[in-house]
Design a protein around this motif. Structure first.
Motif, short mmCIF file in Angstrom:
data_model
loop_
_atom_site.label_atom_id
_atom_site.label_comp_id
_atom_site.label_asym_id
_atom_site.label_seq_id
_atom_site.Cartn_x
_atom_site.Cartn_y
_atom_site.Cartn_z
N GLY A 287 0.82 -1.21 0.00
CA GLY A 287 0.00 0.00 0.00
C GLY A 287 0.85 1.25 0.00
N ASN A 288 0.17 2.39 0.00
CA ASN A 288 0.87 3.68 -0.06
C ASN A 288 0.67 4.52 1.19
OD1 ASN A 288 -1.77 4.50 -0.32
ND2 ASN A 288 -1.54 5.39 -2.37
N GLN A 289 0.16 3.91 2.26
CA GLN A 289 0.07 4.64 3.52
C GLN A 289 1.47 4.77 4.12
OE1 GLN A 289 -2.99 5.93 4.46
NE2 GLN A 289 -3.48 5.12 2.42
N MET A 290 1.60 5.65 5.13
CA MET A 290 2.94 5.92 5.65
C MET A 290 3.47 4.80 6.53
SD MET A 290 3.63 8.38 3.95
CE MET A 290 5.31 8.19 4.50
N ASN A 291 2.66 3.77 6.82
CA ASN A 291 3.18 2.59 7.50
C ASN A 291 3.31 1.41 6.55
OD1 ASN A 291 0.47 2.01 7.10
ND2 ASN A 291 0.19 1.06 9.12
N GLN A 292 3.25 1.70 5.24
CA GLN A 292 3.32 0.65 4.24
C GLN A 292 4.41 0.93 3.20
OE1 GLN A 292 -0.92 0.98 3.05
NE2 GLN A 292 -1.10 -1.18 3.60
N LEU A 293 4.83 -0.13 2.53
CA LEU A 293 5.73 -0.04 1.38
C LEU A 293 5.12 -0.87 0.25
CD1 LEU A 293 9.17 -0.65 3.18
CD2 LEU A 293 8.27 1.55 2.39
N TYR B 279 18.47 7.26 10.17
CA TYR B 279 17.33 6.88 9.35
C TYR B 279 17.72 5.74 8.41
CZ TYR B 279 14.48 11.06 10.39
OH TYR B 279 13.72 12.03 10.99
N LEU B 280 16.73 4.92 8.07
CA LEU B 280 16.80 4.08 6.88
C LEU B 280 16.17 4.87 5.73
CD1 LEU B 280 15.62 0.61 8.25
CD2 LEU B 280 17.97 1.30 7.74
N ILE B 281 16.83 4.89 4.58
CA ILE B 281 16.26 5.53 3.40
C ILE B 281 15.95 4.42 2.40
CG2 ILE B 281 16.66 7.16 1.53
CD1 ILE B 281 18.40 8.76 3.37
N ILE B 282 14.71 4.39 1.92
CA ILE B 282 14.19 3.24 1.19
C ILE B 282 13.66 3.68 -0.17
CG2 ILE B 282 12.52 1.35 1.24
CD1 ILE B 282 12.44 1.86 4.35
N ALA B 283 14.05 2.94 -1.21
CA ALA B 283 13.49 3.14 -2.55
C ALA B 283 12.16 2.39 -2.61
CB ALA B 283 14.46 2.64 -3.62
N ASP B 284 11.07 3.09 -2.36
CA ASP B 284 9.73 2.51 -2.35
C ASP B 284 9.22 2.48 -3.79
OD1 ASP B 284 7.33 1.51 -1.48
OD2 ASP B 284 6.62 3.36 -0.56
N ARG C 195 8.33 6.59 -4.91
CA ARG C 195 8.74 7.58 -3.92
C ARG C 195 9.94 7.04 -3.15
NH1 ARG C 195 3.63 6.71 0.36
NH2 ARG C 195 4.34 4.70 1.19
N VAL C 196 10.68 7.96 -2.55
CA VAL C 196 11.74 7.59 -1.61
C VAL C 196 11.27 8.01 -0.23
CG1 VAL C 196 14.15 7.89 -0.94
CG2 VAL C 196 13.52 7.90 -3.36
N VAL C 197 11.34 7.10 0.73
CA VAL C 197 10.90 7.39 2.09
C VAL C 197 12.07 7.19 3.05
CG1 VAL C 197 8.52 6.74 1.63
CG2 VAL C 197 10.11 5.03 2.50
N ARG C 198 11.99 7.90 4.16
CA ARG C 198 12.95 7.62 5.22
C ARG C 198 12.20 7.19 6.46
NH1 ARG C 198 15.59 13.48 6.94
NH2 ARG C 198 13.68 14.50 7.66
N TRP C 199 12.81 6.25 7.18
CA TRP C 199 12.16 5.59 8.29
C TRP C 199 13.12 5.61 9.47
CZ3 TRP C 199 7.69 2.88 6.25
CH2 TRP C 199 6.85 2.34 7.23
N PRO C 200 12.74 6.22 10.60
CA PRO C 200 13.63 6.23 11.77
C PRO C 200 13.98 4.81 12.20
CG PRO C 200 11.80 7.77 12.07
CD PRO C 200 11.48 6.96 10.86
N THR D 81 6.95 3.26 13.65
CA THR D 81 5.95 2.49 12.90
C THR D 81 5.56 3.15 11.59
OG1 THR D 81 4.16 3.56 14.13
CG2 THR D 81 4.99 1.47 14.99
N THR D 82 6.07 4.36 11.33
CA THR D 82 5.75 5.07 10.09
C THR D 82 6.99 5.77 9.55
OG1 THR D 82 5.08 7.08 11.27
CG2 THR D 82 3.35 5.48 10.76
N GLY D 83 6.95 6.02 8.24
CA GLY D 83 8.02 6.77 7.60
C GLY D 83 7.49 8.10 7.07
#
Length: 479
Positions: free
Chosen positions: A246-252, A266-271, A276-281, A286-288
């Protein structure tokens, strides 16, 4: 004298015209009018006196000006931010020092176990003693050298921003020379229990990175998550996504790569699936949050100045981003899909060296291309002789890393091997994977990502076998 209507009483009388308002006043009301004008003048003088007093007060204390008050408030806020940044970097340094000590202790314990076992079994030679002494010498040198941490100061307008480079994201090799070798039988450090979504399984793993504590972070394309496998553990832990596609902020959705921003933790993730590129603490979040939008991202990299590099599959380009900026800077490709030196093609991965040169594994063109800073086209530094299995060829290359001597380490996916190309070499050599496609410890099946830890051990995403393999550096050849 002309008679006219008085503007006050409305009677036809001898009148006098006021030169200011041009009204006609009889004699009696003209006097009243003059008295009213006198009161108005008194009010003006009163306002003037008030203004004079304000002027005197501000002249005696100009720092009360509202703009100066705003500047004082800005100064206080800026100092607070600087102090907060300083404390943050102190904590990063302390964390890095602790992790380095843990790594050295881990290597020392490993050496201690070897010594104990050799003495108990009375099984050792002069070469073993020499090798152990050399390892102790290396450990001592690493422990006593001045520092592995560098402080970078970036002066921007009126505010001094400092950043810390712990060296943990840089390629570390005990000895980077043509004779370095790696043990050909790998050790499974993640997955290896068939395709699945269980805590001890992986499904279609793609990119990976290694933390300073030797924890492995893996982007699972089909499980829509990033998992962490700590050193010597048999199961992983979901650290991003894992809540269905999914595309919610707790999903990839189909993550393709992951890197670590050590400075900000941070983890930086190629979603990829969400473009999009997201970063996740990394601290149990639980969210990015989205940091780059509308990008068909695959490979990621970060340079020593904190710039993020993103490979865009659809646009066949690589852009450099300062996190928070609305638009990145083109650094490679951008001229459509093709095989010219100013073009790229495929699902490519990237690496950025200390000079901000970008290395791209140009998948469809079966080559690795180097783009120096500001270049309009790249230079082929590995492969580029069509698809094949000879030592001068590559077949759909993926993950790529370059050491400080310019040696290129690249995943040769369809040849199921990892290749090493020395700087300016016309052909490469097989690092691991000399035994063809398979699931044995000395084989790989469609490898994708690769990384080195700080001891120089090689980690490979063995995609077809749903596992990550670690190939230990052969210390006997790296003395």
């Amino acid at each position: 004298m002309d008679r006219a209507l008085c503007v006050k009483c409305g009677k036809q009388k001898a009148t006098f015209k006021c030169g200011g308002c041009l009204g006609d006043f009889c004699y009696n009301h003209l006097t009243d009018h003059k008295m009213e004008l006198g009161k108005q003048l008194d009010d003006v003088e009163g306002h003037r006196n008030v203004f004079r007093q304000l002027l005197i007060e501000q002249q005696s204390n100009p720092r009360q000006h509202s703009v100066l008050t705003d500047i004082d408030r800005w100064e206080s806020d800026a100092i607070g931010k600087i102090q907060a940044t300083a404390e943050q970097t102190r904590q990063i340094v302390l964390k890095s020092v602790r992790e380095r000590m843990e790594q050295l202790e881990f290597r020392l314990n490993s050496l201690t176990d070897q010594l104990r076992q050799s003495r108990e079994e009375n099984d050792f030679f002069e070469a073993d003693i020499y090798r152990w002494n050399e390892e102790l010498t290396r450990l001592t040198q690493e422990l006593t050298k001045s520092s592995h941490i560098k402080l970078h100061e970036d002066t921007t307008a009126l505010i001094m921003k400092i950043t810390i480079d712990t060296g943990s994201t840089s390629l570390f090799m005990p000895k980077t020379d043509p004779t370095a070798k790696w043990i050909q039988h790998g050790i499974t450090v993640a997955g290896g229990n068939r395709d699945g979504s269980g805590p001890n399984q992986l499904s279609n793993p793609w990119g990976l990175c290694i933390g300073a504590n030797q924890a492995v972070y893996i982007a699972e394309y089909s499980n829509n998550r990033v998992v962490e496998w700590k050193l010597n553990e048999n199961v992983g832990r979901v650290v991003a996504g894992g809540n269905g596609r999914g595309n919610q902020m707790n999903q990839l959705y189909a993550p393709a790569d992951v890197i670590i921003d050590e400075l900000n933790d941070y983890l930086i993730i190629a979603d990829h699936g969400n473009e999009r590129v997201v970063r996740w603490p990394r601290s149990n979040s639980t969210t990015g949050e989205v940091i780059v939008s509308n990008v068909d991202c695959w490979g990621l990299a970060m340079d020593n100045n904190g710039y993020l590099y993103v490979a865009d599959y659809n646009k066949c380009e690589v852009r450099k981003w300062r996190i928070g900026d609305p638009k990145g800077v083109l650094v490679a490709g951008g001229n459509g899909k093709g095989n010219r030196l100013d073009q790229l093609s495929g699902r490519f991965y990237i690496y950025v060296d200390e000079e901000q040169s970008v290395y791209v594994s140009d998948e469809d063109n079966h080559r690795v291309v180097k783009w120096t800073q500001g270049a309009k086209q790249g230079i082929v530094v590995a492969g580029g002789h069509k698809e094949g299995a000879s030592l001068s060829q590559l077949s759909r290359p993926k993950g790529v890393i370059v050491d400080k001597l310019g040696t290129i380490y690249v995943v040769d996916q369809n040849n199921h091997r990892i290749m090493r190309w020395l700087k300016n070499a016309k052909q490469g050599s097989i690092l691991v994977g000399k035994n063809g496609r398979g699931d044995q410890a000395n084989q790989l099946f469609n490898p994708l990502g690769l990384h080195f830890d700080q001891q120089g051990n090689l980690y490979v995403v063995d995609n077809g076998n749903c596992r990550v393999q670690r190939f230990n550096i052969d210390l006997s050849t790296n003395l």
